[in-house]
Scaffold this motif. Structure first.
Motif, mmCIF file in Angstrom:
data_model
loop_
_atom_site.group_PDB
_atom_site.id
_atom_site.type_symbol
_atom_site.label_atom_id
_atom_site.label_comp_id
_atom_site.label_asym_id
_atom_site.label_seq_id
_atom_site.Cartn_x
_atom_site.Cartn_y
_atom_site.Cartn_z
ATOM 1 N N ARG A 199 0.837 -1.199 0.000
ATOM 2 C CA ARG A 199 0.000 0.000 0.000
ATOM 3 C C ARG A 199 0.874 1.252 0.000
ATOM 4 O O ARG A 199 2.043 1.229 0.395
ATOM 5 C CB ARG A 199 -0.903 0.019 1.246
ATOM 6 N N ALA A 200 0.269 2.361 -0.432
ATOM 7 C CA ALA A 200 0.978 3.638 -0.390
ATOM 8 C C ALA A 200 1.186 4.043 1.067
ATOM 9 O O ALA A 200 0.332 3.748 1.926
ATOM 10 C CB ALA A 200 0.177 4.702 -1.131
ATOM 11 N N PRO A 201 2.302 4.704 1.386
ATOM 12 C CA PRO A 201 2.558 5.113 2.777
ATOM 13 C C PRO A 201 1.422 5.952 3.343
ATOM 14 O O PRO A 201 0.967 6.909 2.721
ATOM 15 C CB PRO A 201 3.852 5.925 2.674
ATOM 16 N N GLY A 202 0.941 5.566 4.516
ATOM 17 C CA GLY A 202 -0.138 6.303 5.165
ATOM 18 C C GLY A 202 -1.513 6.001 4.627
ATOM 19 O O GLY A 202 -2.504 6.618 5.032
ATOM 20 N N ASP A 203 -1.609 5.003 3.721
ATOM 21 C CA ASP A 203 -2.868 4.737 3.027
ATOM 22 C C ASP A 203 -3.738 3.707 3.745
ATOM 23 O O ASP A 203 -4.894 3.537 3.401
ATOM 24 C CB ASP A 203 -2.556 4.249 1.608
ATOM 25 N N ALA A 204 -3.179 3.002 4.731
ATOM 26 C CA ALA A 204 -3.905 1.878 5.321
ATOM 27 C C ALA A 204 -3.910 1.947 6.839
ATOM 28 O O ALA A 204 -3.041 2.556 7.459
ATOM 29 C CB ALA A 204 -3.288 0.554 4.867
ATOM 30 N N VAL A 205 -4.918 1.308 7.427
ATOM 31 C CA VAL A 205 -4.992 1.099 8.869
ATOM 32 C C VAL A 205 -4.975 -0.411 9.082
ATOM 33 O O VAL A 205 -5.747 -1.141 8.456
ATOM 34 C CB VAL A 205 -6.276 1.719 9.463
#
Length: 419
Positions: A291-297
């Motif tokens: 995933r893109a950095p900061g895109d997921a939890v």
């Protein structure tokens, strides 16, 4: 424990993190996706599977069943195999043979029982090997490596079911093998504190920042009330006159919370000790999930023990981003001055606009690479009613000091854009 509105891709990633590496990641992903489709209408069994796998068998749970086929085999990604063997290989023993498994006594739908449904819960089976002596031996991964609060590494205990025999290698996500020694990334002495932890309720910081000395490589953040500090940050003792009802309720369920452990020069592992899941924002996990950095939890289930920060990866990322921003700022200045040739350089305005995003990367953006955020009990993001972590009732932000040290060195090494 319920998965609630957790998305399919999120569950696939969570389960994929615990594969043992025998088959390719592509095959493992398709095998997991195939199983999730079969469990779509059986949420209790899906919950049990996730809990068993992410806890490394600490919560073996109920049977997780699929329909038995005529020949007993299941086809996954063009490959046929016995279903309980496929998933035992995936999550426990990658070198497993089909005649090496026997069910535990409490498994109600074991493959050998010839029921219409077959249990594929990998922690409902034990492996039976044949050592050189010829005596049968069964072993399980029920004993899980757990780091002590002091960070020492105890070897996993063995539990042979018959006489004492040499144990085969155990493939288990929570067994910690000796790390590969690598040279430090900086000769600068390490910081006095390896991390600092800030606690928030929604968008309000509550209490003072808790600093963890480098002499204490492991810290527990829990919901109890001991004010003495040291290796524990107890959130239960922190008062907030503006505390809302949602935060009050969530704080009741923090319980044993999480354990954060520094390894090596600055890698960080986390264990969920709470009875409820925690939700993590981690650039390392983003990268592992593609995933893109900061895109997921990332939802981390009770008992799970995962890596959440990699110092070398962070260092590479900050170097690349800082260099890109520096180059973009230099090019933008040249474009504004009209010194960049090219068909789009009318007055230097068009290329300047094109470079503005990269050039606008600031110190705060780079600093975010050096922290991990996690929310207790409640998640956020597209799968939840809360848009950001600042909408969750209680959460922490962990600043990693060695990474911040390295970032400082990276920034100092950049040439002056105005020179």
């Amino acid at each position: 424990m319920s998965l609630g509105s957790d998305s399919g891709p999120g569950i696939v990633h969570s389960l994929l993190c615990h594969r043992q590496g025998g088959d390719s990641e592509a095959f493992a992903r398709r095998a997991i996706q195939s199983l999730l489709r079969k469990l779509k209408e059986k949420r209790d069994e899906l919950d049990a599977l996730v809990a068993a796998v992410t806890s490394g068998g600490a919560q073996p749970g109920q049977c997780v069943t699929v329909q038995r086929t005529l020949d007993g085999r299941l086809q996954v990604a063009g490959r046929k195999g016995f279903p309980h063997v496929i998933y035992a290989r995936l999550w426990r023993w990658p070198d497993l043979h089909k005649n090496e498994l026997k069910p535990v006594q409490f498994c109600q739908f074991a493959f050998d029982l010839k029921c219409d449904s077959v249990c594929v819960n990998p922690y409902h089976y034990e492996r039976v090997g044949t050592p050189d002596s010829g005596s049968p031996l069964s072993w399980t991964s029920a004993t899980i490596y757990t780091p002590s609060l002091g960070g020492s590494q105890a070897p996993p205990l063995q539990h042979p079911s018959s006489q004492s025999h040499p144990q085969p290698p155990q493939h288990h996500p929570n067994h910690c093998w000796p790390p590969v020694l690598q040279p430090p990334m900086s000769t600068h002495p390490g910081p006095e504190f390896w991390c600092s932890i800030a606690y928030f309720e929604q968008d309000v910081q509550v209490g003072e920042i808790f600093k963890v000395p480098s002499s204490c490589p492991s810290v527990v953040v829990d919901g109890y009330v001991d004010p003495s500090g040291g290796a524990r940050f107890c959130l239960g003792q922190l008062s907030n006159v503006q505390r809302c009802a949602a935060s009050e309720r969530a704080r009741l369920h923090i319980g044993k919370g999480v354990q954060l452990e520094r390894r090596g020069e600055g890698d960080v592992w986390m264990r969920c000790r709470s009875d409820h899941a925690v939700f993590v924002q981690s650039f390392y996990l983003d990268r592992e999930a593609g995933r893109a950095p900061g895109d997921a939890v990332h939802k981390v289930y009770p008992g799970a023990h995962i890596k959440v920060f990699d110092l070398r990866q962070c260092h590479r990322q900050m170097q690349q981003q800082a260099a890109t921003a520096q180059a973009a700022a230099t090019a933008q200045a040249a474009a504004v001055a009209g010194s960049l040739p090219g068909p789009g350089s009318v007055g230097g305005i068009a290329p300047a606009i094109g470079l503005s995003v990269a050039a606008g990367l600031g110190v705060d953006d780079l600093r975010r690479l050096c922290l991990v955020r996690l929310s207790f009990v409640k998640g956020w993001g597209p799968d939840y009613p809360r848009a950001s972590i600042t909408c969750t009732p209680c959460w922490i932000e962990v600043h990693l000091h060695r990474a911040l040290q390295l970032l400082d060195h990276v920034l100092h090494a950049l040439p002056d854009a105005h020179a």
